[in-house]
Design an enzyme around this catalytic site. Structure first.
Site, PDB file in Angstrom:
ATOM      1  CE  LYS A 154      13.518  -4.360  -3.136  1.00 24.27           C
ATOM      2  NZ  LYS A 154      13.107  -5.601  -3.858  1.00 24.27           N
ATOM      3  NE  ARG A 155       7.327   2.147   3.546  1.00 29.13           N
ATOM      4  CZ  ARG A 155       7.167   3.244   4.251  1.00 29.13           C
ATOM      5  NH1 ARG A 155       6.727   4.344   3.664  1.00 29.13           N
ATOM      6  NH2 ARG A 155       7.432   3.254   5.546  1.00 29.13           N
TER       7      ARG A 155
END
Length: 455
Positions: free
Chosen positions: A241-242
């Site tokens: 997700k980052r």
């Protein structure tokens, strides 16, 4: 039998960008050989599987233009078939009931670790008489893995890989609550759906050796496997997700076109020489597992943006207008829609995403604020206004001819005239060319804005 591939997502969330690539590769492989591409929803995890996730997966595939050839198969509807087949292996002596408790299994793992061995089930109930089963304990069904020899996989991407059978344990086929495991369900469904080729991420590679054991136990033909490296983030780490949006729906919201996403995903792990821009037709014609890479690919948003910009410029203007109207929050009048369509060619040259196109489109849809002029510019503008009003036909060719003649007559650089008119028509710094804008606004609106500045 012809080629049959499948995409088998678990409906526990959105359609992941890596899953979309897997679906695309399987779809292209099937289309290349004139075969079938099937969709299977692996919804046996009843707690986490949702109808909303199913809809997101289906909508994402449709948006990408990845269509399937038969009705989707829902794995949850086939559980009885899976269990019955596992019980048939018990009858054939190829599987058995295991009554070990959780505490016993934990003790086995600890003992293996203390002896420097791989923690695994030690086969306690493999050859015991079921009459010795403890009362009131619901058993699992385990497969009898060959204790000697090796299992070899001829992978279409990774090559020949061999694993010693003593590294595998007697895996569970059916849990104590009577539900089949992922290992069993996948094999049964692949067999029943006549799957010939499976292209999937290399995180499934270990599972494949267990799947092969189940296929062998049933005496079924084994599909050909191609395990592709996962997509990594720009920093080389596993995609997370980052690194940004991971769902296909998020890329759609970010203003990317489906053909650009497909082209980009195609190049993440597959190549055809130095070709970068690859149409859907070319992809079908060229796609082969021989060109799948063995190294992980990195997500690069700058490349994706450039690729999307290419497809934006090539897209049909009416299609882009339709896409644009879906993401413009305010109502757009019929007159402004016509203005947008006339100006789309100029707008799309300067936008790499639909979001950028939306921002640029405010030139033609936003409220008009008359520009502030100095006296020298007002004198120039008065003459321009007269000349433009004299035009019989408001075309790009006539507009350019009139403005260039005025530029030579007054010895004023054409760039200054264009800048002056651009400032009159719009308060934005980034705009299409001035001729584009004059044509897009049309005679009435253009002259009205010029008059407003003169007033």
């Amino acid at each position: 039998m012809g080629v049959v591939t499948r995409f088998a997502p678990s409906p526990t969330g959105f359609l992941h960008i890596g899953g979309a690539r897997t679906a695309l590769f399987n779809w292209l492989f099937a289309r290349h050989f004139g075969g079938k591409f099937l969709l299977r929803i692996e919804d046996t995890d009843r707690e986490r599987s949702t109808a909303k996730a199913v809809d997101a997966i289906v909508d994402g595939l449709k948006w990408l233009g990845i269509n399937w050839d038969e009705e989707p198969v829902f794995q949850s509807s086939r559980l009885r078939r899976h269990v019955e087949l596992a019980e048939s292996l018990v009858t054939a002596g190829k599987a058995y009931y295991c009554y070990c408790s959780a505490a016993e299994l934990d003790a086995m793992r600890e003992e293996a670790k203390s002896n420097g061995l791989t923690p695994k089930y030690n086969g306690k109930w493999r050859d015991r008489d079921p009459k010795e089963a403890p009362v009131g304990v619901r058993p699992v069904i385990r497969l009898k893995i060959p204790m000697l020899g090796e299992t070899t996989l001829a992978d279409l991407v990774q090559g020949i890989i061999t694993v010693s059978n003593d590294q595998l344990d007697d895996m569970i086929l059916v849990r104590s609550d009577g539900t089949p495991t992922f290992m069993l369900s996948v094999v049964v469904d692949d067999h029943d759906m006549d799957i010939t080729h499976v292209i999937r991420g290399d995180d499934h590679l270990t599972n494949t050796f267990r799947h092969i054991q189940i296929f062998n136990a049933f005496g079924w033909d084994i599909p050909q496997y191609a395990h592709i490296p996962l997509i990594h983030g720009p920093d080389g780490a596993k995609l997370s997700k980052r690194h940004g949006a991971l769902g296909v729906d998020a890329y759609r919201t970010m203003g990317y076109l489906p053909e650009a996403i497909c082209n980009y995903l195609l190049r993440l792990g597959w190549s055809h020489g130095n070709d970068e821009i690859i149409s859907r037709e070319q992809a079908i014609e060229w796609f082969a597992t021989e060109n799948l890479g063995k190294s992980a690919s990195r997500l690069d948003f700058s490349k994706l943006n450039n690729l999307n910009g290419h497809y934006m410029r090539a897209a049909d203007n009416q299609r882009l207008l339709n896409d644009l109207l879906e993401i413009i929050e305010e109502d757009v009048s019929a007159e402004k829609r016509c203005r947008l369509l006339r100006g789309m060619t100029g707008l799309k040259q300067r936008a790499k995403t639909l979001l950028e196109l939306r921002d640029l489109a405010r030139i033609y849809t936003g409220d008009f604020i008359p520009a502030q002029m100095d006296f020298e510019d007002l004198d120039i503008l008065r003459i321009i206004s007269v000349k433009l009003r004299s035009l019989e036909e408001w075309t790009e060719e006539n507009l350019e001819k009139q403005l260039r003649e005025f530029s030579l007559e007054k010895n004023i650089p054409f760039g200054k005239i264009a800048s002056l008119l651009r400032n009159i028509l719009s308060d934005r710094k980034i705009t299409p060319g001035i001729l584009d804008m004059l044509v897009s606004f049309g005679r009435g609106e253009s002259l009205e804005r010029i008059n407003a500045a003169l007033s």
